[in-house]
Motif scaffolding. Structure first.
Motif, PDB file in Angstrom:
ATOM      1  N   LEU A   1      11.753  35.116  -8.081  1.00 36.39           N
ATOM      2  CA  LEU A   1      13.004  35.273  -7.345  1.00 36.39           C
ATOM      3  C   LEU A   1      13.537  36.693  -7.454  1.00 36.39           C
ATOM      4  CD1 LEU A   1      14.527  31.876  -8.466  1.00 36.39           C
ATOM      5  CD2 LEU A   1      13.923  32.482  -6.107  1.00 36.39           C
ATOM      6  N   ARG A   2      13.407  37.285  -8.629  1.00 34.35           N
ATOM      7  CA  ARG A   2      13.825  38.671  -8.822  1.00 34.35           C
ATOM      8  C   ARG A   2      13.039  39.604  -7.908  1.00 34.35           C
ATOM      9  NH1 ARG A   2      11.247  40.316 -13.841  1.00 34.35           N
ATOM     10  NH2 ARG A   2       9.582  40.814 -12.366  1.00 34.35           N
ATOM     11  N   ASP A   3      11.746  39.439  -7.877  1.00 33.93           N
ATOM     12  CA  ASP A   3      10.922  40.341  -7.077  1.00 33.93           C
ATOM     13  C   ASP A   3      11.112  40.122  -5.574  1.00 33.93           C
ATOM     14  OD1 ASP A   3       9.991  41.453  -9.394  1.00 33.93           O
ATOM     15  OD2 ASP A   3       8.051  40.429  -9.353  1.00 33.93           O
ATOM     16  N   ALA A   4      11.600  38.936  -5.200  1.00 31.06           N
ATOM     17  CA  ALA A   4      11.913  38.695  -3.786  1.00 31.06           C
ATOM     18  C   ALA A   4      13.177  39.427  -3.359  1.00 31.06           C
ATOM     19  CB  ALA A   4      12.061  37.200  -3.530  1.00 31.06           C
ATOM     20  N   GLY A   5      14.010  39.801  -4.344  1.00 27.67           N
ATOM     21  CA  GLY A   5      15.224  40.549  -4.021  1.00 27.67           C
ATOM     22  C   GLY A   5      16.505  39.950  -4.539  1.00 27.67           C
ATOM     23  N   ALA A   6      16.427  38.867  -5.334  1.00 26.96           N
ATOM     24  CA  ALA A   6      17.641  38.279  -5.890  1.00 26.96           C
ATOM     25  C   ALA A   6      18.184  39.150  -7.016  1.00 26.96           C
ATOM     26  CB  ALA A   6      17.365  36.862  -6.403  1.00 26.96           C
ATOM     27  N   ASP A   7      19.490  39.414  -6.978  1.00 29.19           N
ATOM     28  CA  ASP A   7      20.151  40.206  -8.014  1.00 29.19           C
ATOM     29  C   ASP A   7      20.779  39.328  -9.081  1.00 29.19           C
ATOM     30  OD1 ASP A   7      20.169  42.912  -6.500  1.00 29.19           O
ATOM     31  OD2 ASP A   7      21.093  41.514  -5.098  1.00 29.19           O
ATOM     32  N   ARG A   8      21.091  38.087  -8.708  1.00 30.06           N
ATOM     33  CA  ARG A   8      21.712  37.132  -9.613  1.00 30.06           C
ATOM     34  C   ARG A   8      20.931  35.831  -9.571  1.00 30.06           C
ATOM     35  NH1 ARG A   8      27.968  38.515  -7.748  1.00 30.06           N
ATOM     36  NH2 ARG A   8      28.183  40.371  -9.078  1.00 30.06           N
ATOM     37  N   LEU A   9      20.664  35.289 -10.746  1.00 30.11           N
ATOM     38  CA  LEU A   9      19.917  34.043 -10.848  1.00 30.11           C
ATOM     39  C   LEU A   9      20.803  33.030 -11.557  1.00 30.11           C
ATOM     40  CD1 LEU A   9      16.525  35.599 -11.991  1.00 30.11           C
ATOM     41  CD2 LEU A   9      17.229  34.996  -9.658  1.00 30.11           C
ATOM     42  N   ILE A  10      21.248  32.037 -10.809  1.00 25.92           N
ATOM     43  CA  ILE A  10      22.154  31.025 -11.359  1.00 25.92           C
ATOM     44  C   ILE A  10      21.310  29.961 -12.038  1.00 25.92           C
ATOM     45  CG2 ILE A  10      23.914  29.311 -10.797  1.00 25.92           C
ATOM     46  CD1 ILE A  10      24.559  31.178  -8.320  1.00 25.92           C
ATOM     47  N   VAL A  11      21.452  29.862 -13.352  1.00 22.25           N
ATOM     48  CA  VAL A  11      20.616  28.978 -14.158  1.00 22.25           C
ATOM     49  C   VAL A  11      21.495  27.915 -14.784  1.00 22.25           C
ATOM     50  CG1 VAL A  11      18.863  28.839 -15.943  1.00 22.25           C
ATOM     51  CG2 VAL A  11      19.145  30.970 -14.660  1.00 22.25           C
ATOM     52  N   ALA A  12      21.164  26.666 -14.524  1.00 20.05           N
ATOM     53  CA  ALA A  12      21.974  25.555 -15.016  1.00 20.05           C
ATOM     54  C   ALA A  12      21.204  24.755 -16.065  1.00 20.05           C
ATOM     55  CB  ALA A  12      22.421  24.681 -13.846  1.00 20.05           C
ATOM     56  N   SER A  13      20.477  23.740 -15.625  1.00 23.23           N
ATOM     57  CA  SER A  13      19.772  22.872 -16.573  1.00 23.23           C
ATOM     58  C   SER A  13      18.794  23.627 -17.445  1.00 23.23           C
ATOM     59  CB  SER A  13      19.035  21.760 -15.810  1.00 23.23           C
ATOM     60  OG  SER A  13      19.949  20.930 -15.144  1.00 23.23           O
ATOM     61  N   ALA A  14      18.083  24.593 -16.867  1.00 23.52           N
ATOM     62  CA  ALA A  14      17.071  25.329 -17.627  1.00 23.52           C
ATOM     63  C   ALA A  14      17.685  26.123 -18.770  1.00 23.52           C
ATOM     64  CB  ALA A  14      16.294  26.267 -16.702  1.00 23.52           C
ATOM     65  N   LEU A  15      18.978  26.411 -18.684  1.00 25.46           N
ATOM     66  CA  LEU A  15      19.671  27.115 -19.765  1.00 25.46           C
ATOM     67  C   LEU A  15      20.260  26.135 -20.773  1.00 25.46           C
ATOM     68  CD1 LEU A  15      20.904  29.643 -21.078  1.00 25.46           C
ATOM     69  CD2 LEU A  15      22.839  29.413 -19.486  1.00 25.46           C
ATOM     70  N   PHE A  16      21.031  25.179 -20.278  1.00 29.48           N
ATOM     71  CA  PHE A  16      21.805  24.332 -21.173  1.00 29.48           C
ATOM     72  C   PHE A  16      21.005  23.189 -21.798  1.00 29.48           C
ATOM     73  CE2 PHE A  16      25.160  26.295 -18.577  1.00 29.48           C
ATOM     74  CZ  PHE A  16      25.973  26.773 -19.595  1.00 29.48           C
ATOM     75  N   LYS A  17      19.886  22.832 -21.195  1.00 29.26           N
ATOM     76  CA  LYS A  17      19.117  21.707 -21.721  1.00 29.26           C
ATOM     77  C   LYS A  17      17.861  22.131 -22.471  1.00 29.26           C
ATOM     78  CE  LYS A  17      21.057  18.546 -18.335  1.00 29.26           C
ATOM     79  NZ  LYS A  17      20.842  17.667 -17.160  1.00 29.26           N
TER      80      LYS A  17
END
Length: 228
Positions: free
Chosen positions: A193-209
């Motif tokens: 996603l970063r290399d596609a051009g996203a500057d912000r990556l919203i991470v929910a379950s993958a962070l908190f769980k």
């Protein structure tokens, strides 16, 4: 921001509180506060625009008191205009509105600007990039949903959508506008996603769980998003 070469670009990890255990929201906010995250993402859902019901105004106010950095509210609601005054009074910093939720997206973005709140616009997976063409200059970020709201299945074709959006914004001299990827963001997809051009990556379950805990997982995700 010049995206002539998107490989190796940096992206910010944005914790999405809805991914935490509802019985542990207070602890989750405290965990995020111990990281260096510049933004925390709150999904406000009404049970109509999407099936889930999530944070209401009182919850947003409580999070505002507990978290001293920027709050990013994602309105997944019908009649978003009815929520703006309360969110402004609550002191949120950034509100993103779905292009599909109102025929008056430009008016809402202008209302946010007048209230001193930064604005974003959100695109569902089936909504084309062209839907933001006329209003992109009004926003801080464009949020590209990588899942259908209310679901968790990552849609691979949204990666190409991010890439097209990044190229279009840069070509129009709007390279300062952030692109946020939302939904299904995992450690394995961060670089993609970063290399596609996203500057912000919203991470929910993958962070908190993640059993490693919020702080170590956040640091690991940041390393993956650094492009190093």
């Amino acid at each position: 921001m010049d995206s002539g070469s998107t490989a190796g670009r940096r992206a910010a990890i944005v914790p999405g509180l809805f991914g935490a255990d509802p019985l542990e929201y207070g602890r989750a906010v405290a965990d995020v506060a111990r990281t260096d995250a510049e933004l925390m993402h709150l999904d406000v859902m009404d049970g109509c625009f999407v099936p889930d019901i999530s944070f209401g105004l009182k919850a947003v106010q409580s999070v505002r008191k507990a978290f001293g950095r920027r709050l990013d509210v994602h309105l997944q609601v019908e009649r978003p205009q009815e929520h703006l005054d309360g969110l402004t009074r609550a002191g949120v910093d950034l509100v993103s509105v779905h292009a599909e939720s109102t025929p008056h997206i430009a008016r809402l973005l202008r209302d946010l600007e007048s209230s001193g709140v930064a604005a974003g616009v959100v695109l569902n997976p089936g909504t084309p990039v062209s839907a933001v063409e006329e209003v992109a200059h009004l926003v801080e970020q464009v949020v590209v949903m990588a899942v259908n709201p209310g679901t968790s299945d990552f849609l691979d074709y949204t990666v190409g959508k991010i890439r097209r959006l990044r190229a279009d914004l840069d070509a129009r001299g709007l390279g300062h506008i952030r692109i946020a990827a939302d939904g299904g963001v995992t450690a394995e997809r961060v670089a993609l996603l970063r290399d596609a051009g996203a500057d912000r990556l919203i991470v929910a379950s993958a962070l908190f769980k993640d059993p490693a805990g919020v702080e170590p997982t956040y640091r690991s995700l940041c390393a993956a998003a650094s492009g190093a």
